[in-house]
Design an enzyme around this catalytic site. Structure first.
Site, mmCIF file in Angstrom:
data_model
loop_
_atom_site.group_PDB
_atom_site.id
_atom_site.type_symbol
_atom_site.label_atom_id
_atom_site.label_comp_id
_atom_site.label_asym_id
_atom_site.label_seq_id
_atom_site.Cartn_x
_atom_site.Cartn_y
_atom_site.Cartn_z
ATOM 1 N N SER A 63 -5.723 -3.059 113.732
ATOM 2 C CA SER A 63 -6.715 -3.361 114.697
ATOM 3 C C SER A 63 -5.902 -3.603 116.060
ATOM 4 O O SER A 63 -5.149 -4.309 116.257
ATOM 5 C CB SER A 63 -7.697 -4.420 114.698
ATOM 6 N N GLY A 64 -6.069 -2.441 116.923
ATOM 7 C CA GLY A 64 -5.612 -2.572 118.322
ATOM 8 C C GLY A 64 -5.648 -3.880 119.037
ATOM 9 O O GLY A 64 -4.770 -4.367 119.445
ATOM 10 N N THR A 93 -8.058 1.296 117.564
ATOM 11 C CA THR A 93 -8.315 2.308 116.632
ATOM 12 C C THR A 93 -9.114 3.511 116.871
ATOM 13 O O THR A 93 -9.002 4.547 116.527
ATOM 14 C CB THR A 93 -8.782 1.763 115.355
#
Length: 349
Positions: free
Chosen positions: A91-92, A260
């Site tokens: 996850s960004g 993402t």
């Protein structure tokens, strides 16, 4: 010993998405890699995720990141991501928050200017570049997962919506990508409830019709996410902007545009011939926050052209706290939790 236990947390947010970083109170987990430790949490110790994302401690819109020792010597620390839908491998926004927290907590020494280090996620090593000015972490750039288009402009009939055109990208999870304007949305905050309802209908229809398989991971379960795309605007040389929002769970629209989701949009833009390496895209959320994705290159993986990218955002520290967990509290479920709580953080009578 009493039933009262303590967890050490740093609460952060990136783009409005709150990530609770667990920095103490959990024992060492079994597993030779961070990915294996994630599987252990998922299969044998899901109590931590449930505890911190459910009442009375949290809400489903939050995320949890557990700091663990890195198993790869190239990484400073490892982290495991927990969200309401389960355990994403990447996850960004969670990576941006975790990188900020390890700097602010001294797990990685903070240095003025730009510094680079690696974290170990369940997806593998993640390159981090932090910008520190006057002791403040002003920006984190992290490598996005290699992303690709699985399906381009398919159509599906959705009850009460009609025929919907969608594409599917993989960017850490499978995303349905839909044009917001085709569905009557401007991507403003007052639409949030309607966006969540619309996305849920589309995702359910796609899940009922078909599944998806990653070229190396294989079957990763039903498509979970949907990314609404606003119009694409060129605002400078090699720089684009688009309003965007991401659905992740029934009733849950992310506060940020998600890293993402931004990576998925970059993959689609490349597929359509709209961007070149070095081009950047700023995605802007319902709350006017943004992430910047940069398209850095491509490579071929079998039949798929994979887009390499990075995501830049800023995380803010909201709180440093000890969470007191009293297992005698009727509102607290300690099932799947006792065996991973550190005895060093158990309060004596």
């Amino acid at each position: 010993m009493s039933q009262e236990l303590t967890l050490q947390l740093i609460d952060t947010h990136a783009g409005g998405d709150v990530s609770r970083i667990v920095v103490g109170g959990i024992t060492l987990l079994p597993g030779a890699t961070v990915r294996e430790q994630m599987h252990y949490l998922r299969d044998d110790a899901d109590g931590l995720r449930k505890l911190l994302l459910e009442e009375p401690y949290g809400i489903p819109e939050m995320s949890v990141d557990l700091i663990v020792p890195a198993t790869d010597p190239a990484a400073e620390v490892g982290y495991i991501i927990m969200e309401v839908m389960g355990y994403p491998i990447y996850s960004g926004s969670n990576t941006i928050c975790t990188a900020t927290a390890v700097l602010e907590n001294g797990l990685v020494p903070k240095r003025e200017g730009r510094q680079r280090f690696k974290l170990e996620s369940p997806a593998g090593l993640v390159q981090i570049e932090a910008l520190v000015e006057n002791g403040v972490v002003e920006a984190i750039t992290c490598g996005g997962l290699p992303s690709y288009i699985d399906t381009y402009r398919a159509s599906i009939h959705v009850p009460n919506l009609g025929d919907v055109t969608y594409s599917v990208a993989y960017s850490g999870g499978f995303y349905a990508l839909v044009d917001a304007s085709e569905l009557g949305f401007s991507l403003i905050r007052k639409e949030e409830r309607d966006l969540a309802d619309c996305a849920h209908r589309i995702v359910e229809a796609i899940q009922a019709e078909r599944g998806f398989s990653h070229y190396t991971l294989g079957d990763v379960g039903p498509l979970p996410f949907l990314h609404f795309m606003g119009p694409l605007e060129q605002v400078g040389d090699h720089f684009y902007r688009s309003r965007s929002t991401t659905y992740v769970h029934p009733g849950v629209i992310c506060r940020s545009t998600t890293g993402t989701g931004t990576s998925a949009r970059l993959a689609l833009m490349h597929h359509e011939g709209r961007i070149q390496p070095g081009d950047r895209l700023e995605t802007v959320s319902l709350r006017e926050t943004g992430f910047i994705g940069e398209f850095t290159g491509t490579r071929q993986e079998g039949i798929h052209t994979v887009v390499e990218n990075s995501i830049t955002g800023k995380s803010y520290v909201l709180a440093r706290s000890d969470i007191v967990v009293n297992c005698n509290d009727a509102l607290v479920d300690c099932t799947g939790l006792h065996h991973i709580l550190s005895a060093a953080h158990t309060e004596p009578d």
